[in-house]
Design a protein around this motif. Structure first.
Motif, mmCIF file in Angstrom:
data_model
loop_
_atom_site.group_PDB
_atom_site.id
_atom_site.type_symbol
_atom_site.label_atom_id
_atom_site.label_comp_id
_atom_site.label_asym_id
_atom_site.label_seq_id
_atom_site.Cartn_x
_atom_site.Cartn_y
_atom_site.Cartn_z
ATOM 1 N N GLN A 245 0.830 -1.209 0.000
ATOM 2 C CA GLN A 245 0.000 0.000 0.000
ATOM 3 C C GLN A 245 0.863 1.257 0.000
ATOM 4 O OE1 GLN A 245 -2.817 -0.941 3.340
ATOM 5 N NE2 GLN A 245 -4.357 -0.279 1.860
ATOM 6 N N GLN A 246 1.930 1.241 0.800
ATOM 7 C CA GLN A 246 2.838 2.389 0.844
ATOM 8 C C GLN A 246 3.512 2.601 -0.511
ATOM 9 O OE1 GLN A 246 5.522 1.697 4.142
ATOM 10 N NE2 GLN A 246 3.836 1.446 5.593
ATOM 11 N N ALA A 247 3.911 1.495 -1.147
ATOM 12 C CA ALA A 247 4.567 1.599 -2.450
ATOM 13 C C ALA A 247 3.610 2.148 -3.508
ATOM 14 C CB ALA A 247 5.087 0.225 -2.868
ATOM 15 N N ILE A 248 2.341 1.746 -3.445
ATOM 16 C CA ILE A 248 1.359 2.244 -4.403
ATOM 17 C C ILE A 248 1.191 3.753 -4.273
ATOM 18 C CG2 ILE A 248 -1.117 2.224 -4.968
ATOM 19 C CD1 ILE A 248 -1.092 -0.797 -4.341
ATOM 20 N N LYS A 249 1.268 4.252 -3.051
ATOM 21 C CA LYS A 249 1.167 5.707 -2.824
ATOM 22 C C LYS A 249 2.397 6.445 -3.351
ATOM 23 C CE LYS A 249 -1.718 5.217 1.328
ATOM 24 N NZ LYS A 249 -1.748 5.353 2.815
ATOM 25 N N LYS A 250 3.550 5.791 -3.288
ATOM 26 C CA LYS A 250 4.817 6.444 -3.629
ATOM 27 C C LYS A 250 5.155 6.348 -5.116
ATOM 28 C CE LYS A 250 9.647 6.720 -2.189
ATOM 29 N NZ LYS A 250 10.663 6.286 -1.211
ATOM 30 N N PHE A 251 4.808 5.209 -5.748
ATOM 31 C CA PHE A 251 5.205 4.961 -7.129
ATOM 32 C C PHE A 251 3.985 4.796 -8.034
ATOM 33 C CE2 PHE A 251 8.584 3.032 -4.482
ATOM 34 C CZ PHE A 251 9.669 3.785 -4.905
ATOM 35 N N SER A 252 4.213 5.043 -9.297
ATOM 36 C CA SER A 252 3.159 4.830 -10.299
ATOM 37 C C SER A 252 3.232 3.379 -10.776
ATOM 38 C CB SER A 252 3.349 5.785 -11.481
ATOM 39 O OG SER A 252 2.352 5.561 -12.458
ATOM 40 N N ILE A 253 2.735 2.471 -9.946
ATOM 41 C CA ILE A 253 2.824 1.034 -10.227
ATOM 42 C C ILE A 253 1.746 0.635 -11.230
ATOM 43 C CG2 ILE A 253 2.540 -1.264 -9.207
ATOM 44 C CD1 ILE A 253 3.865 -0.134 -6.673
ATOM 45 N N LYS A 254 2.174 -0.061 -12.286
ATOM 46 C CA LYS A 254 1.255 -0.440 -13.357
ATOM 47 C C LYS A 254 0.787 -1.888 -13.263
ATOM 48 C CE LYS A 254 1.502 3.583 -15.283
ATOM 49 N NZ LYS A 254 0.329 4.506 -15.166
ATOM 50 N N VAL A 279 -6.743 -8.168 -3.188
ATOM 51 C CA VAL A 279 -7.585 -7.977 -4.367
ATOM 52 C C VAL A 279 -8.398 -6.688 -4.243
ATOM 53 C CG1 VAL A 279 -9.493 -8.929 -5.716
ATOM 54 C CG2 VAL A 279 -7.674 -10.435 -4.911
ATOM 55 N N ASP A 280 -8.877 -6.390 -3.048
ATOM 56 C CA ASP A 280 -9.613 -5.131 -2.825
ATOM 57 C C ASP A 280 -8.727 -3.920 -3.122
ATOM 58 O OD1 ASP A 280 -11.881 -6.504 -2.063
ATOM 59 O OD2 ASP A 280 -11.515 -6.298 0.094
ATOM 60 N N ILE A 281 -7.471 -3.995 -2.676
ATOM 61 C CA ILE A 281 -6.537 -2.869 -2.858
ATOM 62 C C ILE A 281 -6.221 -2.653 -4.326
ATOM 63 C CG2 ILE A 281 -4.143 -2.118 -2.467
ATOM 64 C CD1 ILE A 281 -4.383 -3.517 0.314
ATOM 65 N N ILE A 282 -5.881 -3.724 -5.028
ATOM 66 C CA ILE A 282 -5.492 -3.539 -6.434
ATOM 67 C C ILE A 282 -6.690 -3.144 -7.293
ATOM 68 C CG2 ILE A 282 -3.484 -5.059 -6.235
ATOM 69 C CD1 ILE A 282 -6.287 -6.374 -8.284
ATOM 70 N N THR A 283 -7.876 -3.616 -6.907
ATOM 71 C CA THR A 283 -9.079 -3.256 -7.660
ATOM 72 C C THR A 283 -9.377 -1.765 -7.506
ATOM 73 O OG1 THR A 283 -9.980 -5.489 -7.378
ATOM 74 C CG2 THR A 283 -11.522 -3.754 -8.010
ATOM 75 N N LYS A 284 -9.311 -1.282 -6.267
ATOM 76 C CA LYS A 284 -9.563 0.147 -6.017
ATOM 77 C C LYS A 284 -8.501 1.023 -6.672
ATOM 78 C CE LYS A 284 -12.002 -0.639 -1.660
ATOM 79 N NZ LYS A 284 -11.904 -0.599 -0.160
ATOM 80 N N SER A 285 -7.275 0.513 -6.750
ATOM 81 C CA SER A 285 -6.167 1.282 -7.339
ATOM 82 C C SER A 285 -6.067 1.091 -8.846
ATOM 83 C CB SER A 285 -4.843 0.872 -6.684
ATOM 84 O OG SER A 285 -4.891 1.019 -5.279
ATOM 85 N N ASN A 286 -6.919 0.203 -9.406
ATOM 86 C CA ASN A 286 -6.913 -0.102 -10.844
ATOM 87 C C ASN A 286 -5.545 -0.612 -11.306
ATOM 88 O OD1 ASN A 286 -8.369 -0.313 -13.288
ATOM 89 N ND2 ASN A 286 -7.478 1.599 -14.036
ATOM 90 N N ILE A 287 -4.963 -1.492 -10.515
ATOM 91 C CA ILE A 287 -3.674 -2.104 -10.837
ATOM 92 C C ILE A 287 -3.897 -3.601 -11.078
ATOM 93 C CG2 ILE A 287 -1.346 -2.649 -9.998
ATOM 94 C CD1 ILE A 287 -1.543 -0.169 -8.219
ATOM 95 N N MET A 316 -9.758 -8.175 -12.556
ATOM 96 C CA MET A 316 -8.448 -7.529 -12.428
ATOM 97 C C MET A 316 -7.324 -8.519 -12.107
ATOM 98 S SD MET A 316 -8.753 -4.328 -13.110
ATOM 99 C CE MET A 316 -7.264 -3.610 -12.415
ATOM 100 N N VAL A 317 -7.668 -9.743 -11.736
ATOM 101 C CA VAL A 317 -6.651 -10.758 -11.405
ATOM 102 C C VAL A 317 -6.429 -11.650 -12.620
ATOM 103 C CG1 VAL A 317 -6.037 -12.705 -9.930
ATOM 104 C CG2 VAL A 317 -7.241 -10.738 -8.961
ATOM 105 N N MET A 318 -5.177 -11.759 -13.031
ATOM 106 C CA MET A 318 -4.783 -12.620 -14.153
ATOM 107 C C MET A 318 -4.128 -13.857 -13.557
ATOM 108 S SD MET A 318 -3.254 -9.466 -16.436
ATOM 109 C CE MET A 318 -3.366 -10.198 -18.068
ATOM 110 N N HIS A 319 -4.885 -14.922 -13.502
ATOM 111 C CA HIS A 319 -4.484 -16.143 -12.794
ATOM 112 C C HIS A 319 -3.664 -17.043 -13.712
ATOM 113 C CE1 HIS A 319 -4.979 -19.579 -10.014
ATOM 114 N NE2 HIS A 319 -5.122 -20.294 -11.114
ATOM 115 N N CYS A 320 -2.410 -17.343 -13.314
ATOM 116 C CA CYS A 320 -1.505 -18.167 -14.121
ATOM 117 C C CYS A 320 -1.127 -19.436 -13.355
ATOM 118 C CB CYS A 320 -0.231 -17.390 -14.451
ATOM 119 S SG CYS A 320 -0.505 -15.817 -15.296
ATOM 120 N N SER A 321 -1.028 -20.539 -14.074
ATOM 121 C CA SER A 321 -0.591 -21.784 -13.438
ATOM 122 C C SER A 321 -0.118 -22.754 -14.515
ATOM 123 C CB SER A 321 -1.725 -22.405 -12.609
ATOM 124 O OG SER A 321 -1.228 -23.450 -11.797
#
Length: 481
Positions: A245-254, A279-287, A316-321
């Motif tokens: 969460q701190q990194a998302i605030k500091k950087f433009s993470i794609k 998942v809630d965090i990345i969804t709200k941040s559109n990452i 928003m989740v790209m599930h790989c296996s």
């Protein structure tokens, strides 16, 4: 526990062994204690002598008890003896270029070695003895018979239809509601991850990853001209979400790339509540979140851990296996469930290689239909759990006392943290002089951390040669102090 108290979920001998193992872990039975004879155990539990012997044989295979000639069975190991866990590293909160190419290239040559003299603790792939080779061979022949053109033509870009149906069926194990049309077949899990990264980033973008993390992911990011932001991870609970969460605030993470279940190399497994929060965090941040779940089916407990995809409601989740860690490494059968990014992934897949090989897809589809894959998984999980305990015991017996080591509840990788005086790249060089291969920790980070750590695979069944290899590693390490 008496016979009438047993459930029907497991074989009787496993339930008896489980009860004894619990007594050992709780110190009811202590190291050096003599266990009841096979006859007494049979009478006490109301089971046959054959079942009693199987229970002891199972515990002996795990290294928890030992048989002494003309004396009986004794407790030899307790999990309280485990070393401390590796300390959680705090990478500098900076974005990094990536440069471990030469080191990785030299290690790949060891990993891919077919030299029978090498004791290969580096290879993160199941030993062939653990795999249903004969049944897979039959499926190959059946696939050829069933095909009108002997599988010589291109397959559909998205993948073999029956194989995609089987992958969708496998998603039930983690609670997924996936259709065949939601799946794209790839050449292993790393290709799936690479396709996802290409679909959602451009050169110069920043991508958040766990630290430490699988070096193949770093190579993929480097090849695409991306920068990484390393997020600390725990050997127990995985990714530190507060740090993310701190990194998302500091950087433009794609994008964010994580291995939530039995991370390679740390072994941590994110609790389900953490996955939901992530998942809630990345969804709200559109990452977009790229989830590598390659080890998810290799759990040691009663239940498979959930995936991040399970909590995804917005695509928003790209599930790989893939099946590389559980069934057929050389067949390179992987997949991605890319959610809302399906069209981008399919387009890149077409450009990248048109389609995955036809024969291997058809063969694995047939095996998943008819080969009792769930039964195979149950056996390989049991074998890997036993091997995990054996390797942990060897580390306790042979390595310096200040060694820290992970205690994974799935997968087949241990993360070993040594005294800071030990450089594990130099350790690898010395070990190779004795034909012992390991993977140094430095390549699992873009910021060149983990110089005193290394990864070891316990996918190799325990035998005298493995014991010798661990003993020699311990001797080399002690000489470097």
């Amino acid at each position: 526990m008496r016979k009438q108290d047993f459930t029907t979920d497991d074989h009787l001998y496993l339930q008896v062994a489980g009860g004894l193992e619990k007594m050992i872990s709780e110190d009811v039975l202590r190291i050096g204690d003599k266990l009841p004879s096979v006859r007494v155990l049979s009478d006490e539990y109301g089971i046959s002598m054959g079942t009693a012997f199987q229970a002891y044989y199972h515990l002996e295979g795990k290294g928890l008890i030992e048989s002494r000639p003309k004396s009986g069975y004794y407790v030899r190991f307790n999990q309280h003896r485990f070393p401390d866990l590796p300390k959680m590293n705090q990478p500098a909160p900076l974005s990094h270029d990536i440069s471990v190419k030469e080191m990785i290239a030299s290690i790949y040559s060891d990993i891919a070695s077919h030299n029978d003299k090498v004791i290969n603790f580096a290879l993160a792939a199941p030993d062939a003895s653990l795999l249903p080779t004969a049944k897979i061979n039959k499926s190959v022949m059946q696939a050829l018979r069933n095909s009108k053109d002997s599988c010589i033509s291109y397959e559909h870009t998205q993948g073999n239809t029956e194989l995609r149906k089987q992958v969708a069926r496998l998603s039930f194990n983690w609670g997924g509601k996936v259709k065949a049309d939601d799946v794209v077949i790839t050449g292993g899990c790393l290709e799936a991850i690479t396709l996802c990264i290409k679909a959602i980033t451009k050169p110069g973008d920043m991508v958040a990853v766990e630290s430490p993390n699988y070096f193949g992911i770093f190579q993929s990011l480097e090849n695409m001209g991306l920068k990484v932001v390393e997020i600390p991870a725990s050997p127990v609970t995985g990714l530190d979400i507060d740090s993310l969460q701190q990194a998302i605030k500091k950087f433009s993470i794609k994008a964010c790339v994580i291995i939530p279940n039995f991370n390679n190399p740390l072994g941590g497994c994110m609790p389900d509540e953490n996955k939901k929060r992530l998942v809630d965090i990345i969804t709200k941040s559109n990452i977009p979140l790229i989830e590598d779940d390659i080890y998810g089916e290799l759990y040691f407990g009663k239940n498979r851990p959930r995936t991040c995809k399970y909590y995804d409601t917005k695509g928003m989740v790209m599930h790989c296996s893939s099946l590389s860690k559980s069934l057929a490494p050389g067949y390179r059968i992987g997949w991605v469930i890319p959610g809302k990014f399906m069209e981008q992934v399919k387009q890149i897949k077409r450009i990248h290689n048109i389609s995955s090989p036809t024969l291997t897809q058809a063969a694995i589809a047939h095996y998943l239909q008819h080969g009792r894959y769930e039964y195979h998984l149950k056996n390989i999980r049991k074998a890997l759990h036993t091997q995990c305990l054996r390797y942990l015991q060897a580390i306790i017996d042979y390595f310096p006392e200040d060694t820290n080591v992970s205690r994974p509840h799935g997968g087949f990788i241990l993360w070993v943290q040594l005294n800071k005086k030990v450089n594990t790249f130099k350790l690898r060089i010395e070990a190779m002089k004795h034909n012992i291969s390991i993977v140094p920790g430095k390549i699992f980070s873009a910021s060149h951390n983990y110089n005193n750590c290394f990864r070891i695979s316990f996918a190799r069944p325990w035998d005298d040669e493995a014991d010798y290899g661990m003993m020699m590693l311990g001797k080399i390490i002690k000489k470097m102090l």
